[in-house]
Design an enzyme around this catalytic site. Structure first.
Site, short mmCIF file in Angstrom:
data_model
loop_
_atom_site.label_atom_id
_atom_site.label_comp_id
_atom_site.label_asym_id
_atom_site.label_seq_id
_atom_site.Cartn_x
_atom_site.Cartn_y
_atom_site.Cartn_z
N ASP A 48 0.85 -1.02 -0.11
CA ASP A 48 0.00 -0.07 0.06
C ASP A 48 0.84 1.18 0.04
O ASP A 48 0.40 2.29 0.03
CB ASP A 48 -1.01 -0.03 1.27
CG ASP A 48 -0.33 -0.17 2.52
OD1 ASP A 48 0.85 -0.13 2.68
OD2 ASP A 48 -0.96 -0.22 3.55
N SER A 49 2.24 0.94 0.05
CA SER A 49 3.03 2.17 -0.22
C SER A 49 2.90 2.83 -1.55
O SER A 49 3.41 3.83 -2.07
CB SER A 49 4.47 1.73 -0.41
OG SER A 49 4.61 0.65 -1.03
N ASP A 87 -0.35 -6.44 0.26
CA ASP A 87 -0.95 -5.77 1.62
C ASP A 87 -2.50 -5.59 1.67
O ASP A 87 -3.11 -5.61 0.47
CB ASP A 87 -0.46 -4.05 1.37
CG ASP A 87 1.02 -3.85 2.31
OD1 ASP A 87 1.06 -4.86 3.36
OD2 ASP A 87 1.52 -3.17 2.02
N LYS A 115 -0.25 -9.30 3.97
CA LYS A 115 0.17 -8.78 4.85
C LYS A 115 -0.79 -7.84 5.86
O LYS A 115 -1.29 -7.19 5.04
CB LYS A 115 1.52 -7.99 4.46
CG LYS A 115 2.49 -7.23 5.76
CD LYS A 115 3.61 -6.78 5.16
CE LYS A 115 3.56 -5.60 4.22
NZ LYS A 115 3.06 -4.29 5.18
N GLU A 117 -0.99 -5.22 9.39
CA GLU A 117 -0.19 -4.50 10.30
C GLU A 117 -0.96 -4.56 11.77
O GLU A 117 -2.28 -4.52 11.73
CB GLU A 117 -0.10 -3.04 9.73
CG GLU A 117 0.47 -2.86 8.54
CD GLU A 117 0.59 -1.32 8.25
OE1 GLU A 117 0.36 -0.56 8.83
OE2 GLU A 117 1.14 -1.16 7.18
N GLU A 184 9.63 -3.33 10.98
CA GLU A 184 9.97 -2.00 10.68
C GLU A 184 10.62 -1.01 11.33
O GLU A 184 9.58 -1.00 12.53
CB GLU A 184 8.89 -1.35 9.61
CG GLU A 184 9.31 -0.20 9.09
CD GLU A 184 8.15 0.36 7.85
OE1 GLU A 184 8.31 1.56 7.25
OE2 GLU A 184 7.34 -0.36 7.77
#
Length: 268
Positions: A48-49, A87, A115, A117, A184
């Site tokens: 999602d970057s 993501d 992925k 978070e 991270e």
């Protein structure tokens, strides 16, 4: 080089067992995915970057599931054997049912894993997905989707109590069924401790050299970061390379030979 056979979760587990480093890069479209996979990168993250490096936003929060799926499908079309991780965008796994439905969409679009978070609070989500055959990478430390709560892009886990919390939550996520962990922006010694404690592969970004794998945003690797001041852990591999392919291959070689990240890229 291209992979002779697809990289799977089993492949990554074997890398960990044999203490062989593996590499990950982000990609958002077909051509770059092809170049990355042909250059020997083991894992491609459709991150999602893209909200920042492709769409020009100042965070990952605006990225929608439909947008992520579009870029995922583009990457799948260009990939040649790398493991594709996708993501799950902001709030796409706010409930178990929503998370399961969205993870299904990503897997049907060609992802090999997803992925998410968060810390221990995503343990149930990790279990729900893994119980249904969906490999999960849990993302801890600096989690961009919670940037407003964290108050900025700050190193996580320096405070002793926060350090212990991250270790405890990492173990809980492994127990819940997570297949991988991504750390991270955490101190190198903390990442090293967690990597030794966990049986699942641990990927690092700004987490020092001792994780099982490393990941970078492709734009950072090529020296075209969208940030005015790239983070400490970023290295421009294009600086001493004659082509994009050479830069990516140099990244692969430096990770596998433990040259990257160096001390200058590591938080204390």
């Amino acid at each position: 080089m291209s992979h002779k056979k697809p990289v799977t979760i089993t492949t990554l587990n074997k890398f960990k067992e044999s203490s062989e480093k593996f590499t990950c890069l982000t990609a958002y479209e077909s051509t770059m995915a092809s170049v990355i996979s042909q250059s020997g990168v083991d894992v491609i993250l459709v991150g999602d970057s893209l909200g920042m490096v492709i769409q020009g936003h100042d965070s990952t929060l605006p990225v929608t599931m439909d947008q992520l799926i579009y870029h995922l499908e583009c990457v799948v079309n260009g990939n040649e054997g790398s493991h594709i991780m996708a993501d799950m965008p902001f709030m796409s796994y706010a409930t178990d049912d929503l998370g399961l439905e969205n993870a299904k969409k990503l897997m049907q679009a060609g992802a090999n894993s997803v992925k998410i978070e968060g810390g221990e609070w995503i343990s149930k989500m990790a279990q729900v997905l893994s119980d249904r055959g969906i490999p999960v990478c849990a993302h801890m430390g600096l989690t961009p989707q919670t940037i407003n709560r964290l108050g900025g892009h700050n190193v996580q886990g320096r405070d002793p109590s926060q350090k212990e919390k991250i270790i405890t939550e990492a173990l809980a996520l492994e127990k819940a069924g997570a297949s991988m962990l991504l750390l991270e922006c955490v101190p190198g010694d903390l990442a090293q401790h967690i990597t030794k404690e966990l049986n699942i592969p641990v990927i690092g970004i700004g987490a020092g050299v001792h994780t099982d794998g490393q990941i970078m945003v492709i734009h950072d690797l090529l020296g075209i970061s969208c940030l005015k001041k790239p983070p400490k852990f970023v290295k421009n591999f294009m600086k001493d390379s004659s082509s994009i392919q050479d830069a990516i291959k140099k990244y692969v070689m430096d990770v596998k030979s433990h040259k990257y990240p160096s001390k200058e890229h590591t938080f204390n």
